[in-house]
Each structure stands twice: as C-alpha cells, then as structure tokens.
Design a protein around this motif. Structure first.
Motif, PDB file in Angstrom:
ATOM      1  N   TRP A 139     -94.451  11.493 -41.460  1.00 50.55           N
ATOM      2  CA  TRP A 139     -92.960  10.978 -41.219  1.00 50.55           C
ATOM      3  C   TRP A 139     -92.599   9.843 -41.685  1.00 50.55           C
ATOM      4  O   TRP A 139     -92.918   8.874 -41.657  1.00 50.55           O
ATOM      5  CB  TRP A 139     -93.524  10.504 -39.147  1.00 50.55           C
ATOM      6  N   ARG A 140     -91.238   9.536 -42.391  1.00 48.34           N
ATOM      7  CA  ARG A 140     -90.699   9.073 -43.012  1.00 48.34           C
ATOM      8  C   ARG A 140     -88.800   8.745 -42.982  1.00 48.34           C
ATOM      9  O   ARG A 140     -88.589   9.800 -42.854  1.00 48.34           O
ATOM     10  CB  ARG A 140     -91.313   9.443 -44.451  1.00 48.34           C
ATOM     11  N   TYR A 141     -89.247   7.894 -43.218  1.00 46.47           N
ATOM     12  CA  TYR A 141     -87.503   7.022 -42.071  1.00 46.47           C
ATOM     13  C   TYR A 141     -86.885   6.279 -42.811  1.00 46.47           C
ATOM     14  O   TYR A 141     -87.547   5.809 -43.455  1.00 46.47           O
ATOM     15  CB  TYR A 141     -87.120   6.534 -40.973  1.00 46.47           C
ATOM     16  N   ASP A 165     -88.428   3.182 -41.069  1.00 44.63           N
ATOM     17  CA  ASP A 165     -89.796   3.287 -41.189  1.00 44.63           C
ATOM     18  C   ASP A 165     -90.716   4.602 -41.703  1.00 44.63           C
ATOM     19  O   ASP A 165     -89.868   5.166 -42.173  1.00 44.63           O
ATOM     20  CB  ASP A 165     -89.330   4.392 -39.349  1.00 44.63           C
ATOM     21  N   ALA A 166     -92.044   3.985 -41.372  1.00 46.33           N
ATOM     22  CA  ALA A 166     -92.587   5.279 -41.534  1.00 46.33           C
ATOM     23  C   ALA A 166     -94.158   5.620 -40.983  1.00 46.33           C
ATOM     24  O   ALA A 166     -94.211   4.113 -40.220  1.00 46.33           O
ATOM     25  CB  ALA A 166     -93.268   5.577 -43.374  1.00 46.33           C
ATOM     26  N   TRP A 167     -94.611   6.672 -40.928  1.00 49.27           N
ATOM     27  CA  TRP A 167     -96.149   6.659 -40.179  1.00 49.27           C
ATOM     28  C   TRP A 167     -96.275   8.327 -40.622  1.00 49.27           C
ATOM     29  O   TRP A 167     -95.622   8.609 -40.181  1.00 49.27           O
ATOM     30  CB  TRP A 167     -95.775   6.091 -38.178  1.00 49.27           C
ATOM     31  N   GLU A 168     -98.017   8.460 -39.889  1.00 55.59           N
ATOM     32  CA  GLU A 168     -98.405   9.850 -39.555  1.00 55.59           C
ATOM     33  C   GLU A 168     -99.609   9.596 -38.833  1.00 55.59           C
ATOM     34  O   GLU A 168     -99.975   8.450 -37.838  1.00 55.59           O
ATOM     35  CB  GLU A 168     -99.754   9.750 -41.126  1.00 55.59           C
ATOM     36  N   GLU A 214     -96.273   9.396 -53.745  1.00 52.95           N
ATOM     37  CA  GLU A 214     -96.674   8.319 -52.846  1.00 52.95           C
ATOM     38  C   GLU A 214     -98.333   9.111 -52.693  1.00 52.95           C
ATOM     39  O   GLU A 214     -98.551  10.082 -52.359  1.00 52.95           O
ATOM     40  CB  GLU A 214     -95.730   8.607 -51.371  1.00 52.95           C
TER      41      GLU A 214
END
Length: 230
Positions: free
Chosen positions: A100-102, A105-108, A66
């Motif tokens: 953060w990866r689920y 959902d995903a965010w930084e 990624e």
C-alpha cells in the motif's frame, strides 16, 4: 509453412519497459497470436517486443525502483492456531504480500491462506492473528501424535460416535496392548500426554486439560495404581 522468426530478446536479458521506464529481467518467452510476448521479473503481465528495449541500448530516463525487504514469520506447511478459533489447528497453504502506497503513508500487509486440519475449511488471516504450533518440517509428525487426542476431544463433546467409544474403552486398549509391547504403548501415551501438556500450558484451553485426564486414566489402568503420574 513460414518459419517462425527468432525472438528479439532472450531469457536473462536486462530490459527497460519503455511505457513505465522501469528495469527488469526477461524470465519467460511465449508465442501468442503470431507474436512473441515476454514475462519480466516473473510478473503476471506479458509485454510485446515493441514495449521493451535492452538496458544497454536505452537512451531515455530510467525510473528508480523501490526495493522492499519483507521478513515472513510463517511459511507453507507450518502448523498454526488462529486468534478466535480456539484450539483448532490450521496449516499454511499459501501467503501473499499486499503493498500500500499513498502520498503521506506506506505499509505492507502479509496475508496467509490457511486450511483447517479437521475439515479443510479455507481461511485468510493476518500475521498478527497467528501463533506457530509446529514448523513445516515437524508438522506432519505433530499431527500424527495428536491424532488420538483429536478423537478424545470429539468423545468429550459427544458419545454418539460408536467407533470413538470403542477406541476409549478399556477392552480396546487392552487389545492394543496385547499386540504391542506394553512398555512401547505406555511410552506412546506419555508422549501424547507431554505434547498436550505443552499446548495446555501455552493456551490454557480446558479441552486440552480434559484430554490429559483421559490419558492419565488410561495409563493408570495399564500400569496399575502403583504407577506414578507424569
């Protein structure tokens, strides 16, 4: 004494970390307990030779990595204010990105490490909590200009500091004026006033307004009643 063997890989080689199937570049080589270990992509982990293979020789499946592009609003050395800490000024001393990866959902999150100018207290804050006051290039000059104003803030809260009282006394200002050109000193106070006026217009903090009044009184004392207010 047995001559140390040469490392299998060199800095700059593109390799596959076989246990993960990911690709990276060798960024450092270390000798540890009789074995070469390799740093890949400047990560904190070290890899044994047995876990690496040149990309050109790898016959397995390479996982797609990624690519994350993050734009930082603040940088080391920037001068900021923090939500909930009033007029206190902080300097950015470091920052990090938490990824953060689920499954769905995903965010930084970008976390900034700060040091308070007044006492060095350490603080962590998110990007949305910070307001830029001065960038790293102009931060030190800004702090120096506001040095007198920090002293004035303390004097407004408490007159127990005798040294601070001496700074604010007319006699002390007259003594400073004798050592410098009067115009230069007045210009310096005007610069301080303008800097603090900007802060007051930005944050509407009454401490800023009180300091502006103190500076005006000192300017009037220096130049006489005929001087126009800024």
């Amino acid at each position: 004494m047995t001559q140390r063997k040469k490392p299998k890989y060199k800095i700059g080689d593109t390799v596959v970390i076989t246990i993960y199937g990911t690709v990276g570049k060798i960024t450092d080589i270390k000798w540890l307990d009789g074995h070469y270990v390799y740093e890949v992509n400047k990560s904190h982990g070290l890899f044994m030779e047995s876990t690496l293979e040149l990309l050109s020789e790898f016959e397995g499946t390479v996982r797609e990595q990624e690519q994350i592009d993050i734009e930082y609003k603040f940088f080391i050395g920037d001068l900021v204010q923090v939500s909930g800490y009033g007029a206190d000024l902080f300097k950015v001393v470091g920052f990090r990105t938490e990824i953060w990866r689920y499954k769905e959902d995903a965010w930084e999150d970008v976390i900034y490490e700060l040091s308070r100018i007044s006492d060095g207290e350490w603080l962590e804050a998110g990007e949305e909590e910070l307001t830029l006051v001065a960038d790293a290039e102009s931060a030190e000059t800004f702090i120096q200009k506001l040095g007198l104003l920090y002293l004035v803030n303390k004097q407004e809260k408490s007159l127990k500091n005798q040294q601070l009282q001496n700074i604010l006394r007319k006699a002390e200002l007259e003594e400073i004026a004798k050592k410098k050109e009067k115009k230069e000193f007045i210009d310096h106070l005007l610069d301080l006033y303008n800097d603090y006026r900007i802060l007051y217009e930005l944050f509407h903090d009454q401490e800023y307004y009180q300091v502006m009044r103190v500076i005006l009184r000192k300017l009037e004392n220096l130049a006489g009643n005929g001087m126009k207010k800024p």
